[in-house]
Design a protein around this motif. Sequence first.
Motif, PDB file in Angstrom:
ATOM      1  N   THR A  98      -5.230  -5.165 -10.956  1.00  0.00           N
ATOM      2  CA  THR A  98      -6.108  -4.539  -9.707  1.00  0.00           C
ATOM      3  C   THR A  98      -6.838  -3.553  -9.981  1.00  0.00           C
ATOM      4  OG1 THR A  98      -4.359  -2.889  -9.569  1.00  0.00           O
ATOM      5  CG2 THR A  98      -3.858  -5.308  -8.416  1.00  0.00           C
ATOM      6  N   LYS A  99      -6.824  -3.093 -11.313  1.00  0.00           N
ATOM      7  CA  LYS A  99      -7.844  -1.987 -11.749  1.00  0.00           C
ATOM      8  C   LYS A  99      -7.541  -0.806 -11.036  1.00  0.00           C
ATOM      9  CE  LYS A  99      -9.571  -4.803 -14.490  1.00  0.00           C
ATOM     10  NZ  LYS A  99      -9.132  -5.036 -16.019  1.00  0.00           N
ATOM     11  N   GLN A 100      -6.182  -0.512 -10.669  1.00  0.00           N
ATOM     12  CA  GLN A 100      -5.630   0.642  -9.765  1.00  0.00           C
ATOM     13  C   GLN A 100      -4.708   1.257 -10.530  1.00  0.00           C
ATOM     14  OE1 GLN A 100      -5.565   0.405  -5.633  1.00  0.00           O
ATOM     15  NE2 GLN A 100      -6.235  -1.539  -5.789  1.00  0.00           N
ATOM     16  N   SER A 101      -4.325   2.546 -10.488  1.00  0.00           N
ATOM     17  CA  SER A 101      -3.164   3.158 -10.915  1.00  0.00           C
ATOM     18  C   SER A 101      -2.118   3.285  -9.706  1.00  0.00           C
ATOM     19  CB  SER A 101      -3.465   4.730 -11.580  1.00  0.00           C
ATOM     20  OG  SER A 101      -4.488   4.355 -12.635  1.00  0.00           O
ATOM     21  N   TYR A 102      -0.799   3.512  -9.985  1.00  0.00           N
ATOM     22  CA  TYR A 102       0.187   3.413  -9.023  1.00  0.00           C
ATOM     23  C   TYR A 102       1.357   4.447  -9.634  1.00  0.00           C
ATOM     24  CZ  TYR A 102      -1.538  -1.055  -7.822  1.00  0.00           C
ATOM     25  OH  TYR A 102      -2.778  -2.097  -7.474  1.00  0.00           O
ATOM     26  N   LYS A 103       1.543   5.202  -8.599  1.00  0.00           N
ATOM     27  CA  LYS A 103       2.369   6.589  -8.872  1.00  0.00           C
ATOM     28  C   LYS A 103       3.855   6.126  -8.577  1.00  0.00           C
ATOM     29  CE  LYS A 103       0.128   8.853  -5.438  1.00  0.00           C
ATOM     30  NZ  LYS A 103      -0.292   9.885  -4.929  1.00  0.00           N
TER      31      LYS A 103
ATOM     32  N   SER B 138      -1.450  -2.945 -12.504  1.00  0.00           N
ATOM     33  CA  SER B 138      -2.675  -1.919 -12.751  1.00  0.00           C
ATOM     34  C   SER B 138      -3.505  -2.823 -13.551  1.00  0.00           C
ATOM     35  CB  SER B 138      -2.343  -0.748 -13.358  1.00  0.00           C
ATOM     36  OG  SER B 138      -1.219   0.016 -12.481  1.00  0.00           O
TER      37      SER B 138
ATOM     38  N   GLY C 220       0.822  -1.336   0.066  1.00  0.00           N
ATOM     39  CA  GLY C 220       0.098   0.180  -0.142  1.00  0.00           C
ATOM     40  C   GLY C 220       0.770   1.429  -0.043  1.00  0.00           C
TER      41      GLY C 220
ATOM     42  N   ASP D 112       2.088   4.657  -1.451  1.00  0.00           N
ATOM     43  CA  ASP D 112       1.559   5.703  -2.223  1.00  0.00           C
ATOM     44  C   ASP D 112       2.355   5.916  -3.562  1.00  0.00           C
ATOM     45  OD1 ASP D 112      -0.640   6.906  -0.741  1.00  0.00           O
ATOM     46  OD2 ASP D 112       0.918   7.049   0.913  1.00  0.00           O
TER      47      ASP D 112
ATOM     48  N   GLN E 269       2.510  -1.253 -14.811  1.00  0.00           N
ATOM     49  CA  GLN E 269       1.198  -1.187 -15.816  1.00  0.00           C
ATOM     50  C   GLN E 269       0.583  -2.587 -15.586  1.00  0.00           C
ATOM     51  OE1 GLN E 269       2.650   0.711 -19.012  1.00  0.00           O
ATOM     52  NE2 GLN E 269       1.786   2.521 -18.715  1.00  0.00           N
TER      53      GLN E 269
END
Length: 419
Positions: A185-190, A182, A82, A84, A179
């Motif tokens: 998980t259907k999430q974007s990561y910075k 992503s 988790g 950020d 990617q």
Amino acid sequence: MRNCEKLSSSIGMFTSFNNNRNSRRTGTYTLTFVNYIVLFVLLTIISSECLGKKIEIIAHRGAPNLAPEHTFRSYGIAIENGADYVELDIMPTKDNILVVTHSFELSEITNVADLPQFADRKKTIVVENLGKHTGWFVQDFTFNEIQILRVHERYPFRNQLFNGLYTMPSLEQTIQFVQGISQYTKQSYKLYIETKHPTFFEKVVGLDVHQTFVNILKKHNYVSLTMFQSFESSSLKTIKELLDKDSLKGIGYVQLITPNRIQNDTGLPFSEYLTNEGLDKLMTYATGVGPNAVMVTKQWVEECHKRNIVVHPWTLRSDPYFLNGTTFDEVLFQFLDYGIDGIFTEDIIATKAGIALYLDEFDEVKFIVASSSVIVGLFVIGGIIAAVFFYYRHKNRRYAFQEEETELSKEPAYPKGYF
């Protein structure tokens, strides 16, 4: 004392004061309607303060306390835990491929010294103001040669189980790896990407590091998910100029600073950014500052915030070797007391737990504060409705009374001959 504790004390003092005042007036323990409004405002503030502002967790080189730094396993653990941001360091190879590594000297984190085919690559060089270094250097290897090397753990007191299992990835491979997660998980990561020694590498390799870097981000549509960082202000300015040309915007630009060192591109000491004049200069090209932890003070953080500069110190490590007799939470809490906005860490789990403890982010607290706000809010709404009702009721009774007085004041019409 933490902010929510201060606000709780304020509410207690406010309630006590009003109870005493109302006791003197009415002999009862009541709060007036205005008091309820004030209490509602205080509870609204305390709910935001106790639940706390978001402290950004920056996964320094992934999760290197659990797997070798800058490997896919390290990045995967950081994302799973988790963080950020996943923090990356980039530098070019001999054939102009940007690889992700913190070490320009390869024997620090790979088995290059054990490979006889590369024995003749060992040499001594001077790297900017870092002095002489002896070993095998990234700019002397092609990317295909880099892929022959196997990454190992930097520190002997950390987990050695994954030594030799991973290679050094390129920046493009790393973005594709993230990617891929992503898509699942259907999430974007910075990403939080540092240009390492860009002035030096542009000289020795002849590569436009910044244009190459920006091209890769554009190719994979990752500009908007990237925070840019560098020890060289000219690097941040160049990246921003390149993005502005294409009307693209990253998350922000962070000037890294460290004590007792000179900036490679300007020749000025990093300590200039500890002054108000230095911060005024910094805010013209950067949105944040990443100081070495020893440089941070509460007053300085406040000066940064006056200029809307976010503060992300580096680097938290939970290993006893780095704690020097203190506890991890003691170190973390000190920075949180200073009011920082985020922190580089090599132990994401411990950092998340410590922040939650500091901010009292427990379900019980959230429930109690939220419930209190709702209840007092209902009292306020009920009070408004009651006030409106009694106002119109009193108004109607007044008009009725006035009409009755008017009728009584009229002279009665007696019939003729009554007297």
